[in-house]
Design an enzyme around this catalytic site. Structure first.
Site, PDB file in Angstrom:
ATOM      1  N   LYS A   1      -2.907   6.896  13.658  1.00  0.00           N
ATOM      2  CA  LYS A   1      -1.326   6.822  13.779  1.00  0.00           C
ATOM      3  C   LYS A   1      -1.313   6.903  16.120  1.00  0.00           C
ATOM      4  O   LYS A   1      -2.030   7.633  16.099  1.00  0.00           O
ATOM      5  CB  LYS A   1      -0.151   7.030  13.472  1.00  0.00           C
ATOM      6  CG  LYS A   1      -0.021   6.601  12.107  1.00  0.00           C
ATOM      7  CD  LYS A   1       0.862   8.251  11.898  1.00  0.00           C
ATOM      8  CE  LYS A   1       1.472   7.296  10.367  1.00  0.00           C
ATOM      9  NZ  LYS A   1       1.665   6.172   9.338  1.00  0.00           N
TER      10      LYS A   1
ATOM     11  N   ARG B   1      -1.008   6.819  -1.742  1.00  0.00           N
ATOM     12  CA  ARG B   1      -0.973   6.080  -2.825  1.00  0.00           C
ATOM     13  C   ARG B   1      -2.385   6.794  -3.434  1.00  0.00           C
ATOM     14  O   ARG B   1      -2.550   6.641  -4.013  1.00  0.00           O
ATOM     15  CB  ARG B   1      -1.285   4.760  -2.060  1.00  0.00           C
ATOM     16  CG  ARG B   1      -2.753   4.210  -1.523  1.00  0.00           C
ATOM     17  CD  ARG B   1      -2.562   3.090  -0.977  1.00  0.00           C
ATOM     18  NE  ARG B   1      -1.584   2.716  -0.331  1.00  0.00           N
ATOM     19  CZ  ARG B   1      -0.707   1.426   0.118  1.00  0.00           C
ATOM     20  NH1 ARG B   1      -2.306   0.441   0.471  1.00  0.00           N
ATOM     21  NH2 ARG B   1       0.042   1.564   1.907  1.00  0.00           N
TER      22      ARG B   1
END
Ligand code: BES
Ligand code: MN
Ligand code: ZN
Length: 522
Positions: A278, A352
Protein backbone atom coordinates in the site's frame (compact mmCIF):
# COMPACT_ATOMS: atom_id res chain seq x y z
CA UNK A 1 -22.25 3.69 36.74
CA UNK A 2 -25.93 3.67 37.66
CA UNK A 3 -28.93 4.22 35.44
CA UNK A 4 -32.16 4.94 37.29
CA UNK A 5 -35.75 6.05 36.64
CA UNK A 6 -37.40 9.04 38.30
CA UNK A 7 -40.57 11.07 37.99
CA UNK A 8 -40.86 14.15 35.84
CA UNK A 9 -38.84 17.10 37.10
CA UNK A 10 -37.84 15.07 40.14
CA UNK A 11 -34.12 15.80 39.87
CA UNK A 12 -32.13 13.60 42.27
CA UNK A 13 -29.54 15.33 44.47
CA UNK A 14 -25.98 15.40 43.22
CA UNK A 15 -26.93 15.81 39.56
CA UNK A 16 -24.41 17.82 37.55
CA UNK A 17 -26.67 18.65 34.65
CA UNK A 18 -30.36 18.43 33.94
CA UNK A 19 -30.78 17.96 30.20
CA UNK A 20 -34.17 18.80 28.80
CA UNK A 21 -34.88 17.55 25.30
CA UNK A 22 -37.07 20.06 23.50
CA UNK A 23 -38.66 19.23 20.18
CA UNK A 24 -39.64 21.92 17.75
CA UNK A 25 -43.33 21.21 17.60
CA UNK A 26 -44.10 21.99 21.18
CA UNK A 27 -44.90 25.68 21.28
CA UNK A 28 -41.95 26.61 23.43
CA UNK A 29 -41.42 28.22 25.77
CA UNK A 30 -44.81 28.65 27.39
CA UNK A 31 -45.74 25.02 27.69
CA UNK A 32 -44.70 21.89 29.46
CA UNK A 33 -41.65 21.47 31.61
CA UNK A 34 -40.18 24.84 30.80
CA UNK A 35 -43.23 26.57 32.20
CA UNK A 36 -42.92 24.53 35.38
CA UNK A 37 -39.22 25.26 35.69
CA UNK A 38 -39.92 28.92 35.12
CA UNK A 39 -41.27 29.21 38.66
CA UNK A 40 -37.86 28.37 40.06
CA UNK A 41 -36.35 31.12 37.94
CA UNK A 42 -39.02 33.77 38.64
CA UNK A 43 -40.11 33.69 35.02
CA UNK A 44 -36.65 34.48 33.72
CA UNK A 45 -36.15 31.11 32.02
CA UNK A 46 -38.93 31.63 29.50
CA UNK A 47 -37.68 35.16 28.95
CA UNK A 48 -34.23 33.80 28.19
CA UNK A 49 -35.62 31.15 25.87
CA UNK A 50 -37.52 33.83 24.00
CA UNK A 51 -34.61 36.24 23.83
CA UNK A 52 -32.28 33.56 22.46
CA UNK A 53 -34.86 32.55 19.86
CA UNK A 54 -34.74 28.99 21.16
CA UNK A 55 -37.40 26.99 19.35
CA UNK A 56 -36.12 23.46 19.83
CA UNK A 57 -34.49 23.33 16.40
CA UNK A 58 -31.89 20.68 15.90
CA UNK A 59 -28.52 22.01 17.05
CA UNK A 60 -29.98 24.79 19.23
CA UNK A 61 -29.02 24.69 22.86
CA UNK A 62 -28.98 26.78 25.99
CA UNK A 63 -26.77 25.92 28.94
CA UNK A 64 -27.12 27.89 32.14
CA UNK A 65 -25.87 27.75 35.68
CA UNK A 66 -28.76 27.19 38.06
CA UNK A 67 -27.04 28.91 41.01
CA UNK A 68 -29.00 26.71 43.36
CA UNK A 69 -32.44 27.35 41.92
CA UNK A 70 -32.71 23.72 40.83
CA UNK A 71 -31.22 20.54 42.34
CA UNK A 72 -28.46 20.46 39.76
CA UNK A 73 -25.50 22.58 38.82
CA UNK A 74 -26.43 23.26 35.22
CA UNK A 75 -29.57 23.23 33.15
CA UNK A 76 -29.23 22.35 29.50
CA UNK A 77 -31.98 22.79 26.93
CA UNK A 78 -31.28 20.78 23.79
CA UNK A 79 -33.22 21.25 20.59
CA UNK A 80 -34.05 17.94 18.94
CA UNK A 81 -35.73 19.26 15.79
CA UNK A 82 -39.11 18.29 14.40
CA UNK A 83 -39.11 14.58 14.98
CA UNK A 84 -36.92 11.88 16.42
CA UNK A 85 -38.42 9.00 14.55
CA UNK A 86 -35.72 6.37 14.41
CA UNK A 87 -33.17 4.62 16.58
CA UNK A 88 -30.46 6.26 14.45
CA UNK A 89 -31.80 9.73 15.39
CA UNK A 90 -31.72 8.81 19.08
CA UNK A 91 -28.26 7.28 18.82
CA UNK A 92 -26.91 10.50 17.29
CA UNK A 93 -28.70 12.60 19.91
CA UNK A 94 -27.19 10.43 22.65
CA UNK A 95 -23.74 10.90 21.17
CA UNK A 96 -24.08 14.64 20.93
CA UNK A 97 -25.23 14.93 24.56
CA UNK A 98 -22.51 12.51 25.62
CA UNK A 99 -19.74 14.51 24.00
CA UNK A 100 -21.15 17.71 25.48
CA UNK A 101 -21.10 16.01 28.88
CA UNK A 102 -17.48 15.01 28.33
CA UNK A 103 -16.45 18.56 27.46
CA UNK A 104 -18.35 20.01 30.41
CA UNK A 105 -17.12 17.19 32.71
CA UNK A 106 -20.63 16.33 33.83
CA UNK A 107 -20.44 12.94 35.46
CA UNK A 108 -24.07 12.65 36.46
CA UNK A 109 -26.86 13.78 34.18
CA UNK A 110 -30.63 13.73 34.39
CA UNK A 111 -32.55 13.53 31.13
CA UNK A 112 -36.12 14.40 30.38
CA UNK A 113 -38.07 15.03 27.22
CA UNK A 114 -40.38 18.05 27.25
CA UNK A 115 -44.04 17.12 27.38
CA UNK A 116 -43.67 13.82 25.59
CA UNK A 117 -42.00 11.10 27.60
CA UNK A 118 -38.79 9.37 26.55
CA UNK A 119 -39.86 6.68 24.13
CA UNK A 120 -38.89 3.36 25.74
CA UNK A 121 -38.18 1.85 22.31
CA UNK A 122 -35.42 4.36 21.81
CA UNK A 123 -33.91 4.36 25.29
CA UNK A 124 -31.39 1.74 24.30
CA UNK A 125 -29.81 3.65 21.36
CA UNK A 126 -30.01 6.93 23.28
CA UNK A 127 -28.10 5.51 26.23
CA UNK A 128 -25.64 3.68 24.02
CA UNK A 129 -24.85 6.92 22.20
CA UNK A 130 -24.53 8.78 25.49
CA UNK A 131 -22.05 6.28 26.90
CA UNK A 132 -20.07 5.65 23.73
CA UNK A 133 -19.42 9.36 23.24
CA UNK A 134 -17.35 9.44 26.43
CA UNK A 135 -14.97 6.69 25.35
CA UNK A 136 -11.31 7.76 25.10
CA UNK A 137 -8.21 5.76 24.18
CA UNK A 138 -5.52 7.54 26.18
CA UNK A 139 -3.62 4.65 27.75
CA UNK A 140 -0.42 5.42 25.87
CA UNK A 141 -0.58 9.20 26.39
CA UNK A 142 0.91 11.03 29.35
CA UNK A 143 -1.58 12.44 31.82
CA UNK A 144 -2.75 15.83 30.63
CA UNK A 145 -4.59 18.29 32.80
CA UNK A 146 -6.17 19.97 29.80
CA UNK A 147 -7.65 16.71 28.67
CA UNK A 148 -8.15 14.47 31.70
CA UNK A 149 -8.71 10.77 30.98
CA UNK A 150 -12.40 10.14 30.80
CA UNK A 151 -13.91 8.04 33.50
CA UNK A 152 -17.37 7.87 31.99
CA UNK A 153 -20.61 8.67 33.77
CA UNK A 154 -21.25 8.08 37.44
CA UNK A 155 -24.99 8.25 37.02
CA UNK A 156 -27.63 8.70 34.36
CA UNK A 157 -31.11 9.56 35.61
CA UNK A 158 -34.07 9.13 33.31
CA UNK A 159 -36.99 11.34 34.22
CA UNK A 160 -40.57 10.87 33.13
CA UNK A 161 -40.39 7.41 31.56
CA UNK A 162 -43.93 6.05 32.01
CA UNK A 163 -44.32 3.55 34.87
CA UNK A 164 -45.54 0.83 32.49
CA UNK A 165 -42.47 1.08 30.32
CA UNK A 166 -39.99 0.94 33.18
CA UNK A 167 -40.04 -2.75 33.97
CA UNK A 168 -39.49 -3.60 30.30
CA UNK A 169 -36.67 -1.15 30.20
CA UNK A 170 -34.93 -2.58 33.27
CA UNK A 171 -33.63 -5.55 31.32
CA UNK A 172 -32.59 -3.36 28.44
CA UNK A 173 -30.68 -1.16 30.89
CA UNK A 174 -28.52 -4.05 32.00
CA UNK A 175 -27.95 -4.92 28.35
CA UNK A 176 -26.94 -1.30 27.69
CA UNK A 177 -24.35 -1.44 30.47
CA UNK A 178 -22.85 -4.69 29.25
CA UNK A 179 -22.99 -3.53 25.65
CA UNK A 180 -20.98 -0.47 26.62
CA UNK A 181 -18.31 -2.68 28.19
CA UNK A 182 -18.19 -4.91 25.12
CA UNK A 183 -18.11 -2.03 22.63
CA UNK A 184 -15.35 -0.29 24.61
CA UNK A 185 -13.32 -3.50 24.67
CA UNK A 186 -13.76 -3.86 20.92
CA UNK A 187 -12.59 -0.27 20.43
CA UNK A 188 -9.60 -0.80 22.74
CA UNK A 189 -8.48 -3.83 20.73
CA UNK A 190 -8.74 -1.94 17.44
CA UNK A 191 -7.06 1.21 18.76
CA UNK A 192 -4.15 -0.68 20.30
CA UNK A 193 -1.00 -0.06 18.20
CA UNK A 194 -0.33 -2.87 15.75
CA UNK A 195 3.08 -3.85 17.09
CA UNK A 196 1.36 -4.54 20.41
CA UNK A 197 -1.91 -5.89 19.10
CA UNK A 198 -0.39 -8.85 17.24
CA UNK A 199 -2.23 -12.11 16.52
CA UNK A 200 -0.66 -13.51 19.71
CA UNK A 201 -1.95 -10.56 21.75
CA UNK A 202 -5.43 -10.84 20.23
CA UNK A 203 -5.54 -14.55 21.05
CA UNK A 204 -4.37 -13.93 24.62
CA UNK A 205 -7.00 -11.20 25.14
CA UNK A 206 -9.66 -13.45 23.69
CA UNK A 207 -8.58 -16.34 25.91
CA UNK A 208 -8.63 -14.17 29.01
CA UNK A 209 -12.12 -12.92 28.18
CA UNK A 210 -13.32 -16.50 27.54
CA UNK A 211 -12.03 -17.64 30.94
CA UNK A 212 -13.68 -14.72 32.71
CA UNK A 213 -16.99 -15.13 30.91
CA UNK A 214 -17.13 -18.92 30.77
CA UNK A 215 -16.85 -19.52 27.03
CA UNK A 216 -15.02 -22.43 25.41
CA UNK A 217 -11.82 -21.22 23.82
CA UNK A 218 -9.32 -22.78 21.47
CA UNK A 219 -6.45 -21.16 19.58
CA UNK A 220 -4.89 -22.94 16.60
CA UNK A 221 -1.26 -22.01 15.90
CA UNK A 222 0.62 -22.33 12.64
CA UNK A 223 1.18 -26.10 12.92
CA UNK A 224 -2.44 -26.89 13.76
CA UNK A 225 -3.60 -24.78 10.83
CA UNK A 226 -1.10 -26.52 8.55
CA UNK A 227 -2.32 -29.92 9.66
CA UNK A 228 -5.89 -28.89 8.79
CA UNK A 229 -4.82 -27.52 5.40
CA UNK A 230 -5.62 -23.83 5.82
CA UNK A 231 -3.46 -22.86 2.87
CA UNK A 232 -5.18 -19.52 2.22
CA UNK A 233 -4.89 -18.21 5.76
CA UNK A 234 -1.30 -19.43 6.10
CA UNK A 235 -0.23 -17.90 2.77
CA UNK A 236 -1.22 -14.46 4.03
CA UNK A 237 0.50 -15.09 7.37
CA UNK A 238 3.75 -16.26 5.77
CA UNK A 239 5.34 -12.87 5.10
CA UNK A 240 5.37 -11.91 8.75
CA UNK A 241 7.64 -12.93 11.61
CA UNK A 242 4.59 -12.75 13.89
CA UNK A 243 3.02 -16.18 14.30
CA UNK A 244 -0.63 -16.43 13.18
CA UNK A 245 -3.45 -17.42 15.51
CA UNK A 246 -6.79 -18.93 14.52
CA UNK A 247 -9.15 -18.12 17.38
CA UNK A 248 -12.19 -20.32 18.02
CA UNK A 249 -14.66 -19.39 20.80
CA UNK A 250 -17.89 -21.24 21.50
CA UNK A 251 -21.00 -20.59 23.52
CA UNK A 252 -22.73 -23.94 24.02
CA UNK A 253 -26.04 -23.82 25.88
CA UNK A 254 -26.93 -27.03 27.74
CA UNK A 255 -30.01 -27.49 25.56
CA UNK A 256 -29.41 -25.71 22.31
CA UNK A 257 -32.02 -25.19 19.66
CA UNK A 258 -32.43 -23.15 16.53
CA UNK A 259 -29.72 -22.68 13.94
CA UNK A 260 -26.04 -23.16 14.76
CA UNK A 261 -24.55 -19.72 14.20
CA UNK A 262 -20.90 -19.17 13.29
CA UNK A 263 -19.49 -15.64 13.30
CA UNK A 264 -16.24 -15.10 11.40
CA UNK A 265 -14.27 -11.87 11.86
CA UNK A 266 -11.35 -10.68 9.73
CA UNK A 267 -8.32 -10.47 12.01
CA UNK A 268 -5.54 -8.81 10.00
CA UNK A 269 -3.68 -7.06 12.82
CA UNK A 270 -1.80 -4.96 10.27
CA UNK A 271 -2.40 -4.76 6.53
CA UNK A 272 0.62 -3.35 4.71
CA UNK A 273 -0.73 -4.85 1.48
CA UNK A 274 2.10 -7.41 1.38
CA UNK A 275 4.18 -7.40 -1.82
CA UNK A 276 1.34 -5.40 -3.45
CA UNK A 277 2.40 -2.78 -0.94
CA UNK A 278 0.00 0.00 0.00
CA UNK A 279 0.98 3.67 -0.15
CA UNK A 280 1.89 5.36 3.14
CA UNK A 281 -1.47 7.12 3.05
CA UNK A 282 -3.34 3.88 2.38
CA UNK A 283 -1.52 2.10 5.22
CA UNK A 284 -2.11 4.70 7.91
CA UNK A 285 -5.28 3.18 9.37
CA UNK A 286 -4.45 -0.43 8.74
CA UNK A 287 -4.10 -1.38 12.40
CA UNK A 288 -7.90 -1.34 12.17
CA UNK A 289 -7.96 -4.28 9.75
CA UNK A 290 -8.86 -6.61 12.63
CA UNK A 291 -11.99 -4.62 13.50
CA UNK A 292 -14.26 -7.40 12.23
CA UNK A 293 -12.43 -9.86 14.48
CA UNK A 294 -12.70 -7.51 17.46
CA UNK A 295 -16.44 -7.14 16.78
CA UNK A 296 -16.86 -10.91 16.82
CA UNK A 297 -14.90 -11.23 20.08
CA UNK A 298 -17.01 -8.48 21.67
CA UNK A 299 -20.28 -10.12 20.61
CA UNK A 300 -19.06 -13.46 21.97
CA UNK A 301 -18.23 -11.78 25.29
CA UNK A 302 -21.88 -10.76 25.66
CA UNK A 303 -23.34 -14.22 25.05
CA UNK A 304 -23.01 -15.69 28.56
CA UNK A 305 -25.21 -12.96 30.00
CA UNK A 306 -27.79 -13.08 27.19
CA UNK A 307 -28.82 -16.64 28.01
CA UNK A 308 -29.71 -17.62 24.45
CA UNK A 309 -30.65 -21.13 23.37
CA UNK A 310 -28.60 -20.74 20.21
CA UNK A 311 -25.24 -22.43 19.82
CA UNK A 312 -22.87 -19.69 18.67
CA UNK A 313 -19.24 -19.94 17.57
CA UNK A 314 -16.84 -17.06 16.98
CA UNK A 315 -13.86 -17.49 14.67
CA UNK A 316 -11.05 -15.01 14.12
CA UNK A 317 -8.28 -15.92 11.68
CA UNK A 318 -5.61 -13.49 12.89
CA UNK A 319 -2.32 -12.66 11.17
CA UNK A 320 -0.29 -9.82 9.70
CA UNK A 321 -0.06 -9.07 5.99
CA UNK A 322 3.59 -8.10 5.44
CA UNK A 323 6.12 -7.95 2.61
CA UNK A 324 9.29 -10.02 3.11
CA UNK A 325 11.39 -12.66 1.40
CA UNK A 326 8.90 -15.21 2.65
CA UNK A 327 5.73 -13.43 1.54
CA UNK A 328 3.19 -15.07 -0.68
CA UNK A 329 3.63 -13.87 -4.23
CA UNK A 330 1.60 -12.67 -7.15
CA UNK A 331 0.99 -15.65 -9.40
CA UNK A 332 0.94 -18.14 -6.53
CA UNK A 333 -1.84 -20.69 -6.70
CA UNK A 334 -3.26 -21.59 -3.31
CA UNK A 335 -5.54 -24.23 -1.86
CA UNK A 336 -7.36 -23.78 1.41
CA UNK A 337 -9.29 -25.98 3.78
CA UNK A 338 -12.07 -26.41 1.24
CA UNK A 339 -13.38 -24.81 -1.92
CA UNK A 340 -11.81 -23.59 -5.15
CA UNK A 341 -8.10 -23.09 -5.84
CA UNK A 342 -7.05 -19.45 -5.92
CA UNK A 343 -4.60 -17.55 -8.09
CA UNK A 344 -3.09 -14.60 -6.23
CA UNK A 345 -3.21 -11.51 -8.41
CA UNK A 346 -3.00 -8.97 -5.60
CA UNK A 347 -1.58 -9.69 -2.14
CA UNK A 348 -3.56 -6.72 -0.80
CA UNK A 349 -6.77 -8.70 -1.34
CA UNK A 350 -5.81 -10.77 1.72
CA UNK A 351 -8.95 -10.42 3.83
CA UNK A 352 -11.05 -12.65 1.62
CA UNK A 353 -8.34 -15.35 1.77
CA UNK A 354 -8.29 -15.57 5.56
CA UNK A 355 -12.09 -15.37 5.64
CA UNK A 356 -12.38 -18.16 3.06
CA UNK A 357 -10.55 -20.55 5.40
CA UNK A 358 -12.61 -19.22 8.32
CA UNK A 359 -15.85 -19.87 6.43
CA UNK A 360 -14.71 -23.35 5.35
CA UNK A 361 -13.89 -24.12 8.99
CA UNK A 362 -17.34 -22.79 9.95
CA UNK A 363 -18.98 -25.20 7.53
CA UNK A 364 -16.96 -28.07 8.97
CA UNK A 365 -18.24 -27.14 12.40
CA UNK A 366 -21.70 -27.73 11.03
CA UNK A 367 -22.69 -24.07 11.05
CA UNK A 368 -26.17 -23.53 9.59
CA UNK A 369 -26.00 -19.73 9.65
CA UNK A 370 -22.64 -18.16 8.75
CA UNK A 371 -21.95 -14.47 9.25
CA UNK A 372 -18.66 -12.80 8.44
CA UNK A 373 -17.67 -9.28 9.45
CA UNK A 374 -14.71 -7.60 7.80
CA UNK A 375 -13.01 -4.34 6.87
CA UNK A 376 -12.86 -5.91 3.44
CA UNK A 377 -12.81 -3.32 0.65
CA UNK A 378 -12.10 0.33 0.00
CA UNK A 379 -14.68 -0.02 -2.76
CA UNK A 380 -17.42 -0.44 -0.17
CA UNK A 381 -16.41 2.88 1.39
CA UNK A 382 -16.53 4.50 -2.07
CA UNK A 383 -20.01 3.05 -2.60
CA UNK A 384 -21.64 3.77 0.76
CA UNK A 385 -19.46 6.32 2.55
CA UNK A 386 -17.86 6.14 5.94
CA UNK A 387 -20.95 5.62 8.07
CA UNK A 388 -22.69 2.74 6.37
CA UNK A 389 -21.70 -0.91 6.16
CA UNK A 390 -22.45 -3.08 3.14
CA UNK A 391 -24.58 -6.17 3.67
CA UNK A 392 -24.44 -9.14 1.31
CA UNK A 393 -26.07 -12.52 1.65
CA UNK A 394 -27.47 -15.56 -0.12
CA UNK A 395 -30.54 -15.77 2.13
CA UNK A 396 -33.18 -13.06 1.88
CA UNK A 397 -34.86 -13.86 5.17
CA UNK A 398 -31.61 -13.67 7.11
CA UNK A 399 -30.65 -10.48 5.29
CA UNK A 400 -33.99 -8.89 6.14
CA UNK A 401 -33.63 -9.91 9.77
CA UNK A 402 -30.17 -8.30 9.89
CA UNK A 403 -31.46 -5.08 8.32
CA UNK A 404 -34.26 -4.97 10.90
CA UNK A 405 -31.76 -5.50 13.71
CA UNK A 406 -29.73 -2.56 12.40
CA UNK A 407 -32.87 -0.42 12.26
CA UNK A 408 -33.44 -1.15 15.94
CA UNK A 409 -29.89 -0.31 17.03
CA UNK A 410 -29.51 2.75 14.81
CA UNK A 411 -26.44 1.44 12.97
CA UNK A 412 -26.47 2.05 9.23
CA UNK A 413 -26.50 -0.99 6.98
CA UNK A 414 -27.36 -1.19 3.28
CA UNK A 415 -27.80 -4.33 1.24
CA UNK A 416 -25.74 -4.65 -1.93
CA UNK A 417 -26.32 -7.27 -4.63
CA UNK A 418 -24.32 -10.42 -5.34
CA UNK A 419 -24.51 -9.63 -9.07
CA UNK A 420 -23.76 -12.87 -10.85
CA UNK A 421 -22.66 -11.01 -14.00
CA UNK A 422 -19.58 -9.83 -12.11
CA UNK A 423 -18.54 -13.38 -11.27
CA UNK A 424 -16.65 -13.45 -14.61
CA UNK A 425 -14.19 -10.94 -13.19
CA UNK A 426 -12.93 -13.65 -10.84
CA UNK A 427 -12.08 -16.11 -13.64
CA UNK A 428 -8.47 -17.26 -13.69
CA UNK A 429 -6.56 -18.88 -16.58
CA UNK A 430 -4.61 -21.13 -14.19
CA UNK A 431 -6.85 -21.75 -11.16
CA UNK A 432 -10.54 -21.99 -10.20
CA UNK A 433 -10.60 -18.26 -9.43
CA UNK A 434 -8.49 -15.18 -8.77
CA UNK A 435 -8.41 -13.34 -5.46
CA UNK A 436 -9.33 -9.99 -6.99
CA UNK A 437 -11.88 -9.02 -9.61
CA UNK A 438 -10.29 -5.66 -10.37
CA UNK A 439 -11.58 -2.16 -9.93
CA UNK A 440 -15.26 -2.15 -10.83
CA UNK A 441 -17.71 -3.42 -8.27
CA UNK A 442 -14.88 -4.22 -5.87
CA UNK A 443 -17.11 -4.71 -2.82
CA UNK A 444 -19.35 -7.05 -4.82
CA UNK A 445 -16.59 -9.17 -6.36
CA UNK A 446 -15.04 -9.58 -2.89
CA UNK A 447 -18.41 -10.87 -1.65
CA UNK A 448 -18.74 -13.13 -4.72
CA UNK A 449 -15.32 -14.57 -3.87
CA UNK A 450 -16.51 -15.43 -0.35
CA UNK A 451 -19.74 -16.90 -1.72
CA UNK A 452 -17.72 -19.59 -3.47
CA UNK A 453 -16.56 -20.84 -0.10
CA UNK A 454 -19.90 -20.90 1.71
CA UNK A 455 -21.59 -22.87 -1.07
CA UNK A 456 -25.28 -23.22 -0.18
CA UNK A 457 -25.03 -22.57 3.54
CA UNK A 458 -27.14 -19.56 4.55
CA UNK A 459 -24.67 -16.72 4.88
CA UNK A 460 -24.37 -12.99 5.46
CA UNK A 461 -21.34 -10.81 4.85
CA UNK A 462 -20.87 -7.38 6.46
CA UNK A 463 -18.25 -5.12 4.88
CA UNK A 464 -17.48 -2.62 7.65
CA UNK A 465 -14.44 -0.95 6.02
CA UNK A 466 -16.19 2.45 6.21
CA UNK A 467 -17.82 2.65 9.64
CA UNK A 468 -15.33 0.61 11.73
CA UNK A 469 -12.75 3.35 12.10
CA UNK A 470 -12.64 7.13 11.96
CA UNK A 471 -9.70 9.08 10.77
CA UNK A 472 -11.01 12.16 12.58
CA UNK A 473 -13.53 12.47 15.35
CA UNK A 474 -16.92 14.08 14.76
CA UNK A 475 -20.65 13.62 15.19
CA UNK A 476 -20.13 12.83 18.87
CA UNK A 477 -17.70 9.96 18.32
CA UNK A 478 -13.99 10.44 18.85
CA UNK A 479 -11.15 9.60 16.49
CA UNK A 480 -10.35 5.91 15.99
CA UNK A 481 -12.32 2.72 16.41
CA UNK A 482 -16.12 2.92 16.63
CA UNK A 483 -17.13 -0.59 17.72
CA UNK A 484 -19.51 -0.68 14.76
CA UNK A 485 -21.53 -3.88 14.47
CA UNK A 486 -21.37 -5.11 18.05
CA UNK A 487 -24.85 -3.79 18.87
CA UNK A 488 -26.45 -4.93 15.63
CA UNK A 489 -24.99 -8.44 15.65
CA UNK A 490 -26.02 -8.87 19.28
CA UNK A 491 -29.54 -7.64 18.47
CA UNK A 492 -29.61 -10.03 15.52
CA UNK A 493 -28.72 -13.01 17.74
CA UNK A 494 -31.38 -11.99 20.27
CA UNK A 495 -33.99 -11.71 17.51
CA UNK A 496 -32.93 -14.98 15.89
CA UNK A 497 -33.08 -16.75 19.24
CA UNK A 498 -36.53 -15.40 20.03
CA UNK A 499 -38.00 -16.32 16.66
CA UNK A 500 -36.50 -19.81 16.65
CA UNK A 501 -38.08 -20.42 20.05
CA UNK A 502 -41.53 -19.35 18.96
CA UNK A 503 -41.26 -21.33 15.74
CA UNK A 504 -40.14 -24.43 17.57
CA UNK A 505 -42.64 -24.36 20.38
CA UNK A 506 -45.40 -24.46 17.79
CA UNK A 507 -43.76 -26.96 15.46
CA UNK A 508 -43.63 -30.74 15.63
CA UNK A 509 -39.97 -31.03 14.64
CA UNK A 510 -37.25 -30.42 17.20
CA UNK A 511 -33.80 -28.89 17.29
CA UNK A 512 -31.23 -30.32 14.92
CA UNK A 513 -33.70 -32.00 12.58
CA UNK A 514 -35.33 -28.76 11.49
CA UNK A 515 -34.79 -27.02 8.20
CA UNK A 516 -31.36 -25.57 8.77
CA UNK A 517 -31.78 -22.62 6.44
CA UNK A 518 -31.73 -20.17 9.30
CA UNK A 519 -35.21 -21.39 10.16
CA UNK A 520 -35.22 -19.22 13.23
CA UNK A 521 -35.45 -16.09 11.17
CA UNK A 522 -38.81 -16.94 9.72
N1 BES B 1 -8.11 -3.81 4.46
C1 BES B 1 -8.31 -3.41 3.13
C2 BES B 1 -9.63 -2.69 2.89
C3 BES B 1 -9.82 -1.35 3.56
C4 BES B 1 -9.57 -0.19 2.84
C5 BES B 1 -10.29 -1.24 4.84
C6 BES B 1 -9.77 1.04 3.43
C7 BES B 1 -10.49 0.00 5.43
C8 BES B 1 -10.22 1.14 4.71
C9 BES B 1 -8.28 -4.63 2.22
O1 BES B 1 -7.47 -5.68 2.63
C10 BES B 1 -7.77 -4.20 0.91
O2 BES B 1 -6.63 -3.82 0.82
N2 BES B 1 -8.61 -4.27 -0.12
C11 BES B 1 -8.26 -3.88 -1.43
C12 BES B 1 -8.78 -4.93 -2.36
C13 BES B 1 -8.24 -4.83 -3.76
C14 BES B 1 -6.75 -5.08 -3.77
C15 BES B 1 -8.94 -5.82 -4.64
C16 BES B 1 -8.87 -2.52 -1.71
O3 BES B 1 -9.98 -2.24 -1.23
O4 BES B 1 -8.22 -1.72 -2.37
MN1 MN C 1 -5.47 -5.49 1.99
ZN1 ZN D 1 -7.09 -5.83 4.60
Amino acid sequence: MEITFHNELDIPGGTDAFVLLCSQAEGLPEEGAIAKLDESFDGRLSALVQRKGFKGKKGQEIVLCTLGRLDCTELCLVGTGKELASAADWLLLGRSIGSKAARATWSSVALQAVRESLDPRFLEPLLRGLLEARYRFRKHASADEEDPPDSGFEAIRLLGVPEAARSDSESSLSLVREMYEAVSWCRDLVNEPPSRCTPTYLAAESDKMARERGLESKVLGREACEALGMGLFLAVARGSAEPPAFIHLSSLPTYSRGPKVVLVGKGITFDSGGLSLKTAEGMKEMKSDMAGGATVLAVMSLLPSLGLSLEVHGLVPACENMPSDRSYKLGDVLRGLDGPSVEVVNTDAEGRLVLADGLAYARRLGGTVLIDVATLTGACVVALGEHTAGLFGNDDILARTMLESATKTGESLFRLPLSSELDEQLKSPVADCKNSGGRWGGAITAALFLKRFVKDTPWLHLDIAGPAYRDKGGGGLGQGATGFGVATLTRFLLDLDRSSQTVESGASTQGETRDPRGGGAR
